[in-house]
Design a protein around this motif. Structure first.
Motif, PDB file in Angstrom:
ATOM      1  N   CYS A   1     -11.412   6.301  -1.329  1.00 26.37           N
ATOM      2  CA  CYS A   1     -10.243   5.942  -0.516  1.00 26.37           C
ATOM      3  C   CYS A   1      -9.897   7.118   0.384  1.00 26.37           C
TER       4      CYS A   1
ATOM      5  N   HIS B   1       0.845  -1.201   0.000  1.00 25.92           N
ATOM      6  CA  HIS B   1       0.000   0.000   0.000  1.00 25.92           C
ATOM      7  C   HIS B   1       0.887   1.260   0.000  1.00 25.92           C
TER       8      HIS B   1
ATOM      9  N   CYS C   1      -2.390  10.605  -1.734  1.00 27.40           N
ATOM     10  CA  CYS C   1      -1.754   9.500  -2.462  1.00 27.40           C
ATOM     11  C   CYS C   1      -1.193   9.982  -3.804  1.00 27.40           C
TER      12      CYS C   1
ATOM     13  N   CYS D   1     -10.612   6.722  -7.339  1.00 24.88           N
ATOM     14  CA  CYS D   1     -10.182   6.587  -5.936  1.00 24.88           C
ATOM     15  C   CYS D   1     -11.001   7.523  -5.043  1.00 24.88           C
TER      16      CYS D   1
ATOM     17  N   CYS E   1      -6.417  -1.178  -1.875  1.00 26.58           N
ATOM     18  CA  CYS E   1      -5.990  -0.190  -2.874  1.00 26.58           C
ATOM     19  C   CYS E   1      -6.446  -0.678  -4.250  1.00 26.58           C
ATOM     20  N   HIS E   2      -7.087   0.229  -5.014  1.00 23.81           N
ATOM     21  CA  HIS E   2      -7.550  -0.174  -6.351  1.00 23.81           C
ATOM     22  C   HIS E   2      -6.384  -0.456  -7.294  1.00 23.81           C
TER      23      HIS E   2
ATOM     24  N   ALA F   1      -6.809   9.136  -0.538  1.00 24.52           N
ATOM     25  CA  ALA F   1      -6.708   9.679  -1.905  1.00 24.52           C
ATOM     26  C   ALA F   1      -6.100  11.088  -1.970  1.00 24.52           C
TER      27      ALA F   1
HETATM   28 FE1  SF4 Z   1      -3.933   5.598  -3.739  1.00 21.65          FE
HETATM   29 FE2  SF4 Z   1      -4.788   3.107  -3.920  1.00 21.65          FE
HETATM   30 FE3  SF4 Z   1      -6.141   4.850  -2.425  1.00 21.65          FE
HETATM   31 FE4  SF4 Z   1      -6.176   5.054  -5.060  1.00 21.65          FE
HETATM   32  S1  SF4 Z   1      -7.012   3.385  -3.849  1.00 21.65           S
HETATM   33  S2  SF4 Z   1      -5.868   6.711  -3.594  1.00 21.65           S
HETATM   34  S3  SF4 Z   1      -4.129   4.421  -5.604  1.00 21.65           S
HETATM   35  S4  SF4 Z   1      -4.090   4.116  -2.067  1.00 21.65           S
END
Ligand code: SF4
Length: 321
Positions: free
Chosen positions: A281, A243, A287, A294, A312-313, A284
């Motif tokens: 997320c 992650h 990130c 996300c 995490c996608h 996001a």
């Molecule tokens: Fe980052 Fe993964 Fe969250 Fe998307 S899903 S914001 S790539 S941690």
């Protein structure tokens, strides 16, 4: 096969605030095996201490289940909860703040024995207190001293002795060494590991510092803003963090060798509010790999490698998997 002592299923703890519902812990699930340590890591405010307190029922959970030896203890009434208190204890971060300054070492360690009527005489209590002091490496001559007369390491040993006094099976260790000097941290961690081996204790070890839990934990769970983002064995997590948030946390740990030095990931961007959080997320906004979806769809915690779970996608793209 390892026996599960604690099973946390979809645990939620929300707080009403003037601005809305604060999602301190949101749908968190994990197990802790008997005699093992789960390290729970994350920044301040990520919900790790609230999770620990909700498991112990020092805070009432909003939803979910906590199974202790297979029984959902969130359904226990007051009298069963009282018995449960003997089995599950807590060691706090700041031993000075958690110890009553007007009580002597002997009174502090002996108090739980008196409350739970575990002894029927002053002499019996004093004998057990001395044994506990010996177990945690406190000299008997300190029996009538007060917390302010002792250094941080000794104060934390009192906290540990007090937690052990009722012979618990499970201890939530809430940042137990964060307030101590580095040299004393190592002594207290070694003591906790020895006690675990000798007494078969199971720990949930909460910390903001990944390097502290590396050696003491069998498994590590990483939390971000009330959610679990990664969970794996300690060895696997340090070798193969997947992650982006765990990768950033690990990059902040100083490495002595220049050869193995990784570039530190500095997280930018604002922290999402845990009050009435929108779907998506929670990491996001900080990130570096975030894409449009996300911000709309919350990633689920999924097993991506054997016994290694990640929410995490885009973990595949980010890690070239
Ligand atoms: Fe980052 Fe993964 Fe969250 Fe998307 S899903 S914001 S790539 S941690």
């Amino acid at each position: 096969m390892s026996e599960k002592l604690i099973e946390v299923k979809n645990l939620k703890k929300y707080f009403n605030t003037p601005k809305g519902l604060l999602h301190a812990v949101d749908d968190v699930s994990f197990d802790i095996n008997k005699g093992e340590t789960l390290g729970v890591v994350g920044e301040s405010g990520c919900g790790k201490s609230t999770t620990g307190r909700a498991i112990l029922r020092l805070l009432e959970a909003t939803g979910g289940e906590v199974l202790f030896q297979g029984e959902n203890i969130l359904k226990y009434d007051k009298s069963r909860l009282r018995d449960l208190r003997r089995e599950m204890q807590i060691i706090f971060q700041d031993p000075f703040a958690s110890l009553n300054p007007r009580m002597t070492v002997s009174e502090i360690i002996g108090e739980p024995l008196a409350i739970h009527k575990m002894v029927n005489s002053k002499e019996g209590q004093s004998k057990i207190v001395k044994e506990l002091m010996d177990t945690v490496g406190l000299s008997e001559r300190l029996v009538n001293t007060y917390p302010h007369e002792l250094d941080g390491g000794r104060r934390q040993r009192i906290g540990i002795a007090r937690a052990l006094s009722l012979n618990p099976k499970f201890i939530v260790c809430d940042e137990p060494v964060s307030a101590l000097d580095v040299s004393i941290q190592a002594q207290v961690l070694n003591l906790m590991q020895d006690l675990q081996k000798d007494l078969g204790l199971t720990y949930m070890f909460i910390t903001h510092d990944l390097s502290v839990v590396k050696h003491i934990s069998n498994h590590i769970a990483v939390m971000y803003l009330g959610t679990l983002v990664e969970k794996a064995s300690s060895k696997e997590l340090f070798k193969n963090p997947i992650h982006p948030y765990t990768q950033a946390l690990l990059s902040a740990i100083p490495v002595p060798s220049i050869k193995h030095k990784k570039e530190r990931v500095i997280l930018k961007g604002e922290i999402t509010s845990p009050i009435n959080p929108a779907p998506g997320c929670r990491f996001a906004k900080r990130c570096p790999y975030a894409k449009d979806d996300c911000f709309k769809v919350s990633p689920e915690l999924k097993e991506v490698v054997k016994d290694h779970f990640v929410a995490c996608h885009y973990y595949k793209e980010i890690n070239n998997m």
